[in-house]
Every structure is written in structure tokens, then in C-alpha cells.
Design a protein around this motif. Structure first.
Motif, short mmCIF file in Angstrom:
data_model
loop_
_atom_site.label_atom_id
_atom_site.label_comp_id
_atom_site.label_asym_id
_atom_site.label_seq_id
_atom_site.Cartn_x
_atom_site.Cartn_y
_atom_site.Cartn_z
N PRO A 139 -11.62 10.99 -5.85
CA PRO A 139 -10.39 10.27 -6.18
C PRO A 139 -9.99 10.43 -7.64
O PRO A 139 -8.87 10.09 -8.02
N GLU A 430 -10.87 2.24 1.90
CA GLU A 430 -10.69 3.38 2.80
C GLU A 430 -9.43 3.24 3.64
O GLU A 430 -8.71 4.21 3.86
N GLN A 432 -6.75 1.56 2.75
CA GLN A 432 -5.60 1.72 1.87
C GLN A 432 -5.35 3.20 1.58
O GLN A 432 -4.20 3.65 1.60
N LYS A 433 -6.41 3.94 1.34
CA LYS A 433 -6.26 5.38 1.10
C LYS A 433 -5.65 6.08 2.31
O LYS A 433 -4.90 7.05 2.17
N SER A 442 -3.53 -4.56 -4.94
CA SER A 442 -4.09 -3.44 -5.69
C SER A 442 -4.34 -3.85 -7.14
O SER A 442 -3.81 -4.86 -7.62
N SER A 463 -3.92 10.98 -5.42
CA SER A 463 -4.80 10.21 -4.54
C SER A 463 -4.69 8.72 -4.80
O SER A 463 -5.11 7.89 -3.99
N ARG A 466 -1.01 5.98 -2.58
CA ARG A 466 -1.32 5.04 -1.50
C ARG A 466 -0.14 4.17 -1.08
O ARG A 466 -0.31 3.02 -0.69
#
Length: 542
Positions: A139, A430, A432-433, A442, A463, A466
């Protein structure tokens, strides 16, 4: 306003030779005593990490719960000093070419790994190319895009051989940048740029996963790691500057509840603690409280691929129904600044003006306008009523309180009902990604000291994005800013980019971070960097 950081251009050239970011049962340290010394007379600092680190692999542990420990287990070519500016670390000196694009680092002869191996330039070349390798899926890979060939390799359009990082010999590393970057020495102090012992990693690809296999090069070594419970670090006698390190041990609990953390602090099980929000008025004036700046923003992300947030007016309506001042006054209560933009205070332009003050308030609470925008947005989408909305957050009492407050603001101001859901950090992250959240909590803590670090998070391919949001004009502004040598013009490009971000509102901010910590009088010289990680190299405990 706070101005903790000026952008590092001329100052960083001092060393130029050429032309030149739980378990509630945890916390019972067998070593700790009332004075921080166990039966053997060792100095043991008692800290809380909150929860299990994501990873101690420098390419993967790209968050605060990993950084705080990792920054003390490992070290880059540069390290942020007590004044938060880069200073020589594993590299004792460096040269910068006249055009500002080529850096040559000279690694200390006495730089050692905790297993006694020499730290080599090859370990850095190996680590940085591994960071950028698309198979690593780091990331933090975008931080390496400043390096010539780095972005192309990470995007699958180039090879590792094209990445301009070269171990000239065991103690000399040459790095070529794609454009002059005055804050490069700051960037590489980030844990993502820590070296990896190539021979150890080749023999055991999971070397970072357990205490008995972990090999670092920092002030402390990882002695014990009981996952999801506690960690113990001991002074690393192989560290090149070990004589500076005063602590013998650091014990880390993993307690993800501020009230429990505070109780442990009161009982002597911790030397530092955050302040429970319901005790803020009582404790904020305590002599044991330290309030320091932090470069970061608490915010929420809209998923623009999910209904109803494909509509810009609906996004703006919800954003403008949130009262940031009320949240910091009555919910978090830690003297934070409410956020009406994304870049935090503290970044000073070449003309001496703070970025945030210059760009002003880009979103503010306005209930009447929010109602009008919501109505217009619903009409555009043909909605008689909004699709169901779920607000997601990672589990913590503080996150829950903010989420509940925003839920209530949406209901009271707009008549919009929102369902809340929470998950533990790794599961939440995970999802959210993978863009599985509709609206999610966030946080951003700066990785290095420049506004571009905040803004590059929302480029199409980042990355960190999101949100599903993509804007070609925004992408170009960020690319132009990264390649602009004229500082005044570079800042103008960044101002314009932030304004564009808020014109389309894929996010809405809540507050800027600060660091409010209770700390025992017996503890001294813990350095909390504004970019979000902890420095224990100089810490002491009486």
C-alpha cells in the motif's frame, strides 16, 4: 495557527558533498515496577499499541499500529530528529547532484543488523525494489514513484532493472529521481523505506512475522511477540548508536479501549495514555498532559460506485449536514481543530503562508443548502426516497461516538436514516480497500512533510483512494505538482487540486489530528513526530 513544519529545501543540504508517517488482559509486564525498573534494575517503558500491528514487513505495515513499534525496531538512511527534520541515520552522509535528481548515500561502516550482519547498500536496493514490485502489492508503493522507473515497475509497465536504485558497492547506494524533489530526504525516513536483510528474507520470506525470526537494524530488537496481546522490545546492542539509547526495554500492551488504557495508566501498568473523551474536561489541564501537533485528518469516504453516492449533490448534502465544530467540542473533546479542508495546518509555503489558511474552508455546515442539494440530487436520480445507507467504522469507542453523532446529524438535519456497522481494523481495512463499504470512516496521517502527500491519496490509481472517484484533471494537477521545480508554482497547483477535490466531494473531513497524551513525570524525551510515528531512541525513564 500552528506552524510546526516549513518545507525542507535549502536546510536539508547540510550534508551535501557534491554540488549540493486487544486484549484487555494485556499490559501485565513481568519486568515492570513502580519506578519502571524490574528486579534486575532494567529500565522498562510501558506503552500501549492499541491493537495488533498489521505487519512488521516495512512494505506492508503502512499504518500507525505498525509504525510506532517498527520505527524503533528498524531505521532508514535518514531518521527524523527531535526537531522532526531528517538527519543522518544508517547513512552517515550523502551527495546530491547539481540538478537535484541524483542522490548518493554512504552507509556507516558500523551499521549492523540485530543478528550481527552488516547493513549493506544491497539490502536497501533489495527492499526498495521489493516495495515497488507489483507482486508485493504494497500500500506504500506510491511513495517510491519519485524514483526513476518506480511507477512503471509498480504498474507492470517496466522491470526491476529499470528502477534507478543501485548498490554501487556494499556501502554506497545511488538513487536517481524522476524530478528534483526537495523533500526526498524526508520521504525516505518513512518506515516503508527501511532496509530488508536480503539473506534473511531469501531464506525465510516470513522473517517479519514472529519475534524469534525478526531481524531489524534499529535502536531496539524484538524480543517477544504474543500476537493480539503484547510485545517486548529490548535495546539492540548491535545498533550503531546504541550508546545513545537509555531504555533497556519497551513493553507494549494491545488494549483497544481508551477507558481501560487510562485505568492501566492510573494503576501503573502504563506510562502513557490517551484521555477518555468523557474525562477530557477533568484531565486536559493536568500537568501530566502533553498536547502536540500532528499532520493528519479524520474523515469519511463516500464510495462513488455505490448508490446513492454516485450523485455529487447527494454527497455534498451529507457533507454539509455535518457540524465539525460540534464534534470536536462535544464528542472528541481533545482540543482538535475542526477540518474544513483535507490538508492540515502546519505546512508553510515559500511565501510564508500556511497552506490551510490560504486555501480556506472548502466545506462548511449549511443545513439549508444541504437540504436543497439533497432534493436536487434525488430528483436527478429519480429517487422518491434514498437507497439504504450504511456507515462503517473500525471498532473503537471513539470511532463509535463520532459515527453515532454523524448518524444523528444526518437524521436531524436531512431526515436521512443511516445504519452503523463496525469491524476490527484488519477486516475493516481489507473491505475498504476492496470498495465494499458504502460510507466509511477513515484517517490520514502524513507519510512525509509536504501537502502533496495528502493530495496524492486521491489520484485515480492510488491505493489510498478507496472511493472509486476518478478525475483526469485532478490526476494531472498532482502529476504536474510532482514535476514542478518552481516552488511557488508547485503550491499553486496543489491549492487548485484540493479545491477540485472538494468541488466533487468524494470525502468529507471531520477534524485535524493532534496528539493529546498523559505521560508519567518519570518519563522523558519520547518524541512524537507530526507525521504520526513514535521515537524512543532518546527516551528515558527514572
Amino acid at each position: 495557527m500552528k506552524k510546526w513544519w516549513t518545507i525542507l529545501t535549502g536546510v536539508l543540504l547540510v550534508f551535501v558533498l557534491a554540488a549540493c508517517t486487544a486484549s484487555e488482559s494485556a499490559g501485565d509486564s513481568d519486568e515492570g515496577g513502580s519506578e519502571g525498573e524490574g528486579d534486575s534494575g532494567t529500565k522498562t517503558l510501558l506503552l500501549n499499541n492499541g491493537e495488533e500491528p498489521t505487519s512488521f514487513d516495512p512494505s506492508q505495515g503502512f499504518d500507525a499500529v505498525s509504525w510506532n513499534a517498527l520505527n524503533n525496531l528498524m531505521e532508514g538512511l535518514t531518521r527524523l530528529g527531535k526537531d522532526h527534520t531528517p538527519e543522518p541515520a544508517t547513512a552517515e552522509e550523502w551527495e546530491i547532484s547539481e540538478d537535484g535528481k541524483e542522490y548518493t548515500f554512504f552507509i556507516r561502516e558500523d551499521a549492523k543488523w540485530s543478528n550481527g550482519d552488516d547493513v549493506t547498500a544491497g539490502d536497501y536496493e533489495f527492499a526498495w525494489k521489493r516495495l515497488l514490485d507489483p507482486e508485493t502489492a504494497s500500500p506504500a508503493a506510491f511513495l517510491g514513484y519519485f524514483i526513476e522507473g518506480g511507477e512503471a515497475f509498480n504498474n507492470g509497465e517496466g522491470s526491476a532493472d529499470d528502477v534507478m536504485v543501485e548498490a554501487v558497492n556494499d556501502k554506497e547506494l545511488k538513487v536517481t529521481l524522476s524530478a528534483p524533489t526537495g523533500y526526498f530526504l524526508n520521504i525516505i525516513s518513512n518506515p516503508a523505506f527501511f532496509p530488508v536483510n536480503e539473506s534473511v528474507a531469501t531464506e525465510n520470506p516470513e522473517w517479519f512475522a514472529e519475534a524469534d525470526s525478526f531481524v531489524g537494524n534499529g535502536p531496539f530488537a524484538l524480543a517477544e511477540w504474543k500476537h493480539d496481546s503484547e510485545m517486548l522490545m529490548k535495546k539492540n546492542e548491535e545498533y550503531w548508536d546504541h550508546e545513545t539509547v537509555k531504555l533497556d526495554e519497551v513493553h507494549w500492551a494491545m488494549v483497544n479501549d481508551t477507558n481501560t488504557e487510562y485505568q492501566m495508566y492510573e494503576s501503573g501498568e502504563l506510562d502513557t495514555s490517551n484521555i477518555p473523551s468523557d474525562m477530557a474536561e477533568e484531565l486536559l489541564d493536568s500537568e501530566e498532559v502533553s498536547i502536540q501537533d500532528q499532520a493528519g485528518t479524520a474523515f469519511y469516504r463516500f464510495n462513488v460506485n455505490e448508490e446513492p453516492f454516485q450523485n455529487e449533490k447527494i454527497r455534498k448534502a451529507l457533507a454539509m449536514s455535518v457540524n465539525q465544530q460540534e464534534i470536536v467540542d462535544y464528542v472528541t473533546k481533545n482540543k482538535e481543530e475542526p477540518a474544513y479542508g483535507f490538508v492540515s495546518y502546519g505546512f508553510e509555503s515559500p511565501s510564508g503562508e500556511d497552506f490551510r489558511e490560504h486555501n480556506g474552508k472548502l466545506v462548511q455546515p449549511n443545513v439549508e443548502e444541504a437540504k436543497q442539494l439533497l432534493q436536487e440530487g434525488m430528483e436527478e436520480e429519480g429517487y422518491d426516497e434514498l437507497p439504504a445507507i450504511t456507515l462503517s467504522y473500525n471498532t473503537s469507542e471513539d470511532n463509535k461516538k463520532i459515527a453515532e453523532t454523524i448518524q444523528q446529524m444526518f437524521k436531524e438535519n436531512l431526515g436521512v436514516e443511516v445504519t452503523l456497522e463496525n469491524a476490527e481494523w484488519n477486516v475493516f481495512l481489507e473491505a475498504q480497500k476492496a470498495l465494499e463499504h458504502q460510507l466509511s470512516r477513515s484517517s490520514f496521517l502524513a507519510d512525509y512533510a509536504d501537502p502533496i502527500n495528502f493530495l496524492e491519496s486521491f489520484t485515480t490509481d492510488s491505493s489510498m483512494n478507496r472511493t472509486g472517484w476518478s478525475n483526469e484533471e485532478y490526476d494531472q494537477l498532482i502529476a504536474d505538482a510532482k514535476n514542478e521545480a518552481d516552488e511557488e508554482q508547485r503550491w499553486e497547483l496543489m491549492y487548485e487540486a484540493e479545491k477540485l477535490l472538494f468541488e466533487e466531494m468524494p470525502i468529507f473531513p471531520v477534524h485535524f489530528y493532534n496528539q493529546v497524551v498523559l505521560e508519567k513525570d518519570s518519563v522523558s524525551d519520547i518524541v512524537r513526530h507530526p507525521v504520526g510515528y513514535l521515537e524512543l531512541k532518546w527516551a528515558d525513564k527514572q
